[in-house]
Design an enzyme around this catalytic site. Sequence first.
Site, short mmCIF file in Angstrom:
data_model
loop_
_atom_site.label_atom_id
_atom_site.label_comp_id
_atom_site.label_asym_id
_atom_site.label_seq_id
_atom_site.Cartn_x
_atom_site.Cartn_y
_atom_site.Cartn_z
N TRP A 98 -5.63 -20.33 66.50
CA TRP A 98 -5.89 -18.58 66.85
C TRP A 98 -7.13 -18.49 67.87
O TRP A 98 -6.79 -17.90 68.92
CB TRP A 98 -5.94 -17.83 65.83
CG TRP A 98 -6.26 -16.49 66.06
CD1 TRP A 98 -5.22 -15.58 66.06
CD2 TRP A 98 -7.41 -15.71 66.13
NE1 TRP A 98 -5.74 -14.32 66.31
CE2 TRP A 98 -7.16 -14.26 66.39
CE3 TRP A 98 -8.77 -16.02 66.23
CZ2 TRP A 98 -8.05 -13.26 66.55
CZ3 TRP A 98 -9.86 -15.14 66.52
CH2 TRP A 98 -9.47 -13.72 66.66
N HIS A 99 -8.00 -19.40 67.75
CA HIS A 99 -9.21 -19.09 68.58
C HIS A 99 -9.04 -19.76 69.92
O HIS A 99 -9.57 -19.03 70.90
CB HIS A 99 -10.23 -19.79 67.94
CG HIS A 99 -11.22 -18.95 66.98
ND1 HIS A 99 -10.67 -18.93 65.59
CD2 HIS A 99 -12.11 -18.03 66.74
CE1 HIS A 99 -11.26 -18.31 64.74
NE2 HIS A 99 -12.23 -17.43 65.70
N GLY A 100 -8.20 -20.87 70.15
CA GLY A 100 -8.14 -21.52 71.33
C GLY A 100 -6.98 -22.51 71.26
O GLY A 100 -6.52 -22.81 70.37
N PHE A 119 -10.15 -15.12 73.26
CA PHE A 119 -9.31 -15.30 72.35
C PHE A 119 -8.13 -14.35 72.05
O PHE A 119 -7.51 -14.28 71.38
CB PHE A 119 -10.02 -15.42 70.97
CG PHE A 119 -11.28 -16.52 71.06
CD1 PHE A 119 -10.94 -17.65 71.89
CD2 PHE A 119 -12.48 -16.05 70.42
CE1 PHE A 119 -12.06 -18.44 71.78
CE2 PHE A 119 -13.29 -17.13 70.45
CZ PHE A 119 -13.30 -18.15 71.19
#
Lengths: 348, 457
Positions: B318-320, B457
């Site tokens: 989800w972050h990257g 993000f």
Amino acid sequence: MVKVLGFFVCTLFLIASIGYVTTRLPSADPFSVSDTDRAIDLRYYSLFQIATLKQQHAAALDTPYDIGLFGNSRILSVGRSDLSLEKCSVFNFALSGQSFRSTVELLERLAAQDALPRTAVVSMDHFELQMADNPQWIPIADRVYRFLNDITYAVQSDIASVRDAARVVWRFVWTETLLFQQIFEVAFFYQSVSTYFDLHSLEEVGTEASNALSYRNDGSWDSGRPSSDGAVDVLARTTAQILLPILQLDLDRLFNLARDNNFTIFLYESPLHHESSDLLDVSPSSFANADRQLLKAACAEAGIQCLTAPIGAFLGSSGWSDSSHPPADELGLWLSMQLARVDPGCAT
Amino acid sequence: MIFNTFSFLFVFLPCVLVLFYLPGLRRFRYITLTASSLVFYGISGIEHAVVLCLDVLWLYYFMTRENFQKNKILLFVTIIPPILALFYYKYIGFFFRSIFGIGNSEISEVFSVFDHIVLPAGISFFTFQAVSFAIDRYRGDIKEVPSFSRVFTFITFFPQLVAGPILRFSDIDGALARLTTFKLTAHFMSRGIGYIVLGLAVKVLIADTLGHMIEDYAVDPGAITPLSAWFTVFAYSFQIYFDFYGYSLVAIGLGSLFGFSFPKNFDRPYNALNPRDFWRQWHMTLSFWIRDYLYIPLGGNRSYVRNILIVMALCGLWHGAGWSFIVWGLYHAMLVIGYHAGRTTWDKFPALVQIAVTFFLVSLGWILFLFDFAQAAAFVQSLVGHGANGIVGPTLVMWSFLGLAAVVAFGIRLEPLAENNHTGIWASSILQILLAVLFVSTLFFLDRSETFIYFRF
């Protein structure tokens, strides 16, 4: 609600204090040094401070300058040594980044202080550049006054539209936002505090100077910009920014000033590098044409000598820092020739 | 547009507040907020604002169908397109390169076209918010279908649009319902000012300063001294914390100015006693989202290890879009599982030791946020003293500033100050002066301030 008010009052007090500190001037006149080669470092001074220093310098003289150069960076590098007019006293009043509006404002202020030069050489930006910003160095009260004046004129003028009035408003808001941001530049604030508490003597100002953005005692500067040995980027076409009613207003102000104060004006449209000139002066935009026509008509009516583009054929290709900043020595030489025709009457 | 700019603070926000509180425009407040939010978002690219609008339109169309509740197919039809949009913008390049391109430069080059897709800021945030809204409605947690304007405002509301907190509809349902009658009281206003000023201060004065201190070290991570490398580890750890914490505080403050009380997103995470607690105190709205919409549906504690591995890997993703983020997620999964396995021993240590070890482990993990794999490997070489030692080490001023950041992170609880509800005349006056000084100080550094890290993000 007291808390909220407390926060806003404290914040406004701090911002006003910072604003006040940034308007203080150095105690000495940096342009009074006699050494012509001495560099004066004014890089952390605001436009307001530099403009005021130049005015104060001129106002402190017993006899006015024979020739004053007005405009922005396109003429600011022209110094006394670039003009082959040995008998004339010369001072460069130009202010970097300012438009024709600023020149008119500065001349009005010099007139009020009885410090006008005998001949004012006014460099107007080439009309294809469409430089039309409001003066950024006058106090807030005067900026508001000018804004109201502009709006009134734009509404009453026969050649103005609602769109023009809206653009006057937007330009005012934009300028104010820009100026507000400027007082929060750390280096500039540090210099202002130093000036406020007189931590710098004039000697220090002089010795700290670097090549970049250093002034000379005749008001001109060495911009530190590298100059090209030939080709520079061709100027891109831009969009219309100059508002005809405001240009008309500023020309009226300038010519009324000349009439009331009996000084000579030589006004010219700043040249372009020949590659840009070949493109833009050969097929000028409609708005540049309209501006130029307005200028010619106003000059003819006032009996003022004005030269409009193209006037750059006399200049070579090398030495330009970009397509609209000509080399100081060549521009100075050309100005000397033009001024000889005007006969500034130096040393009389 | 971002919060830490003059144009936002002195042009956009005042304009929106004036429009919002103009008596004649009271009944148009949903439109005012939605239009302002679209301007806020669309100013960096119309295409992205269109994606956002399409997401909301799609969501609202399907969730207002009569048989939406308990109809799993309709739920999937509703949430799949926003997730596909997220996949397209954020993950498609990574996906193709990972599946087809490993070790094959020609195929990698073919799919490199997807690497140039510009990621809409905050798409992960508003997609999660939209999905949670649909699921809550499907589950019956949202009884009545709210009006379209309310849903639009809920998803697009500019303070939280780009980097959270990830709201549930129930968090702000009441405030949304009262929007047209809301009157700005001194409480909401002083609270708003407190959160905004402190949020901007920790972001601009602390996070950005730390960022500038380590930027040279981050350029060539294999050519720094061990001292510089350790400085980078801790400085980045505080930078990312104050950057995101600062954003969340500003978001809460902005919400307050319009009558909203957003849930808090941080609860002094670096004071966490163990890795599990860290995730209960760091980016809390994401942690709770993952718990409620992923971890529990997967079976929760019944398959603890498997589910923690899955959700933490997805949390990393989800972050990257990159393997380093997935590995970062798995690293945290291992920490949480490790703590779970040995907690009887861990909990016997003094609290200070638990906090220090947790902070140390979490800070090491951020290396994967700062660097890709190759850079991280070079950086680890520097950490253990095998770097090229090319750049001068941190100065005393830099260490002192790091110490100051540590004092604020570990020792000062900012929320009570941000609430700005002191009643004593002296305490209140001093706080207002402090806030004013912090605000004006922040203005001096706005021009060198960076975009919020979590925006990507």
